[in-house]
Scaffold this active site. Sequence first.
Site, PDB file in Angstrom:
ATOM      1  N   ASP A   1       0.852  -1.195   0.000  1.00 25.46           N
ATOM      2  CA  ASP A   1       0.000   0.000   0.000  1.00 25.46           C
ATOM      3  C   ASP A   1       0.885   1.242   0.000  1.00 25.46           C
ATOM      4  O   ASP A   1       1.904   1.310   0.705  1.00 25.46           O
ATOM      5  CB  ASP A   1      -0.923  -0.013   1.225  1.00 25.46           C
ATOM      6  CG  ASP A   1      -2.095   0.944   1.070  1.00 25.46           C
ATOM      7  OD1 ASP A   1      -3.234   0.485   0.936  1.00 25.46           O
ATOM      8  OD2 ASP A   1      -1.861   2.185   1.069  1.00 25.46           O
TER       9      ASP A   1
ATOM     10  N   GLY B   1     -15.873   2.252   3.714  1.00 21.15           N
ATOM     11  CA  GLY B   1     -14.663   3.052   3.501  1.00 21.15           C
ATOM     12  C   GLY B   1     -13.882   2.663   2.264  1.00 21.15           C
ATOM     13  O   GLY B   1     -12.665   2.840   2.206  1.00 21.15           O
ATOM     14  N   GLN B   2     -14.589   2.134   1.259  1.00 22.84           N
ATOM     15  CA  GLN B   2     -13.910   1.738   0.014  1.00 22.84           C
ATOM     16  C   GLN B   2     -13.643   2.966  -0.848  1.00 22.84           C
ATOM     17  O   GLN B   2     -14.575   3.658  -1.261  1.00 22.84           O
ATOM     18  CB  GLN B   2     -14.776   0.727  -0.767  1.00 22.84           C
ATOM     19  CG  GLN B   2     -14.090   0.222  -2.033  1.00 22.84           C
ATOM     20  CD  GLN B   2     -14.923  -0.832  -2.767  1.00 22.84           C
ATOM     21  OE1 GLN B   2     -16.089  -1.070  -2.451  1.00 22.84           O
ATOM     22  NE2 GLN B   2     -14.323  -1.461  -3.762  1.00 22.84           N
TER      23      GLN B   2
ATOM     24  N   HIS C   1     -10.233  -5.390  -3.602  1.00 21.18           N
ATOM     25  CA  HIS C   1      -8.909  -5.622  -3.024  1.00 21.18           C
ATOM     26  C   HIS C   1      -9.054  -5.951  -1.553  1.00 21.18           C
ATOM     27  O   HIS C   1      -9.985  -5.495  -0.889  1.00 21.18           O
ATOM     28  CB  HIS C   1      -8.004  -4.391  -3.202  1.00 21.18           C
ATOM     29  CG  HIS C   1      -8.592  -3.123  -2.675  1.00 21.18           C
ATOM     30  ND1 HIS C   1      -9.580  -2.416  -3.343  1.00 21.18           N
ATOM     31  CD2 HIS C   1      -8.365  -2.435  -1.519  1.00 21.18           C
ATOM     32  CE1 HIS C   1      -9.921  -1.352  -2.634  1.00 21.18           C
ATOM     33  NE2 HIS C   1      -9.204  -1.347  -1.525  1.00 21.18           N
TER      34      HIS C   1
ATOM     35  N   HIS D   1      -7.019  -5.920   2.114  1.00 16.00           N
ATOM     36  CA  HIS D   1      -5.890  -5.371   2.859  1.00 16.00           C
ATOM     37  C   HIS D   1      -5.336  -6.466   3.770  1.00 16.00           C
ATOM     38  O   HIS D   1      -6.097  -7.080   4.526  1.00 16.00           O
ATOM     39  CB  HIS D   1      -6.338  -4.205   3.750  1.00 16.00           C
ATOM     40  CG  HIS D   1      -6.873  -3.014   3.006  1.00 16.00           C
ATOM     41  ND1 HIS D   1      -6.144  -1.864   2.818  1.00 16.00           N
ATOM     42  CD2 HIS D   1      -8.074  -2.787   2.411  1.00 16.00           C
ATOM     43  CE1 HIS D   1      -6.872  -0.975   2.148  1.00 16.00           C
ATOM     44  NE2 HIS D   1      -8.055  -1.515   1.887  1.00 16.00           N
TER      45      HIS D   1
HETATM   46  P1  5GP Z   1      -9.771   1.263   0.154  1.00 22.02           P
HETATM   47  O1  5GP Z   1      -9.939   2.515   0.942  1.00 22.02           O
HETATM   48  O2  5GP Z   1     -10.441   1.344  -1.208  1.00 22.02           O
HETATM   49  O3  5GP Z   1     -10.135   0.014   0.906  1.00 22.02           O
HETATM   50  O4  5GP Z   1      -8.213   1.104  -0.086  1.00 22.02           O
HETATM   51  C1  5GP Z   1      -7.529   1.726  -1.102  1.00 22.02           C
HETATM   52  C2  5GP Z   1      -6.071   1.650  -0.732  1.00 22.02           C
HETATM   53  O5  5GP Z   1      -5.305   1.913  -1.890  1.00 22.02           O
HETATM   54  C3  5GP Z   1      -5.648   2.685   0.310  1.00 22.02           C
HETATM   55  O6  5GP Z   1      -5.119   2.003   1.452  1.00 22.02           O
HETATM   56  C4  5GP Z   1      -4.602   3.523  -0.397  1.00 22.02           C
HETATM   57  O7  5GP Z   1      -3.534   3.917   0.426  1.00 22.02           O
HETATM   58  C5  5GP Z   1      -4.146   2.606  -1.523  1.00 22.02           C
HETATM   59  N1  5GP Z   1      -3.660   3.285  -2.701  1.00 22.02           N
HETATM   60  C6  5GP Z   1      -4.210   4.374  -3.313  1.00 22.02           C
HETATM   61  N2  5GP Z   1      -3.517   4.711  -4.404  1.00 22.02           N
HETATM   62  C7  5GP Z   1      -2.498   3.807  -4.508  1.00 22.02           C
HETATM   63  C8  5GP Z   1      -1.433   3.646  -5.444  1.00 22.02           C
HETATM   64  O8  5GP Z   1      -1.267   4.374  -6.414  1.00 22.02           O
HETATM   65  N3  5GP Z   1      -0.582   2.612  -5.219  1.00 22.02           N
HETATM   66  C9  5GP Z   1      -0.711   1.770  -4.137  1.00 22.02           C
HETATM   67  N4  5GP Z   1       0.186   0.786  -4.019  1.00 22.02           N
HETATM   68  N5  5GP Z   1      -1.719   1.896  -3.250  1.00 22.02           N
HETATM   69  C10 5GP Z   1      -2.582   2.909  -3.428  1.00 22.02           C
END
Ligand code: 5GP
Length: 114
Positions: free
Chosen positions: A30, A93-94, A100, A102
């Site tokens: 991340d 919180g997506q 994906h 975590h």
């Molecule tokens: P969500 O909030 O959708 O569950 O998680 C999205 C995740 O993607 C976040 O933890 C954020 O830090 C990560 N993220 C956003 N942009 C990028 C990127 O360009 N590269 C990587 N490796 N992670 C990213």
Amino acid sequence: MSDCLFCRIVAGAIPSQKVFEDEDLIAVRDINPQAPVHVLLLPKKHIASVLDAKESDSELLGRIALVAGKIARQEGIAERGFRLLTNTGPDGGQAVAHLHYHLLGGRKMGWPPG
Ligand code: 5GP
Ligand code: ZN
């Protein structure tokens, strides 16, 4: 080129630190880690969230759990434990609408989650 951020990562159009890759899945660090180990596991094909997964994706989804275990061992967090989760929709919180999971570890996780 897709305008989905994670499809662009899969395609290599956005650089990432890969920790695992096979035909159907990749795992990357991340960009904004919330724990000493913070890896994102994603299917290469675009599925927006678990709500969009099909019966035919069952094996793919199951493999994510197995690969997460493998990465946890590789990263040295298997013994003390870790958290594996997928945020879904606004209340979940997506932020990125490409399924994906975590994988978080290397510190004690709080419960209940924020
Ligand atoms: P969500 O909030 O959708 O569950 O998680 C999205 C995740 O993607 C976040 O933890 C954020 O830090 C990560 N993220 C956003 N942009 C990028 C990127 O360009 N590269 C990587 N490796 N992670 C990213
Ligand atoms: Zn996508």
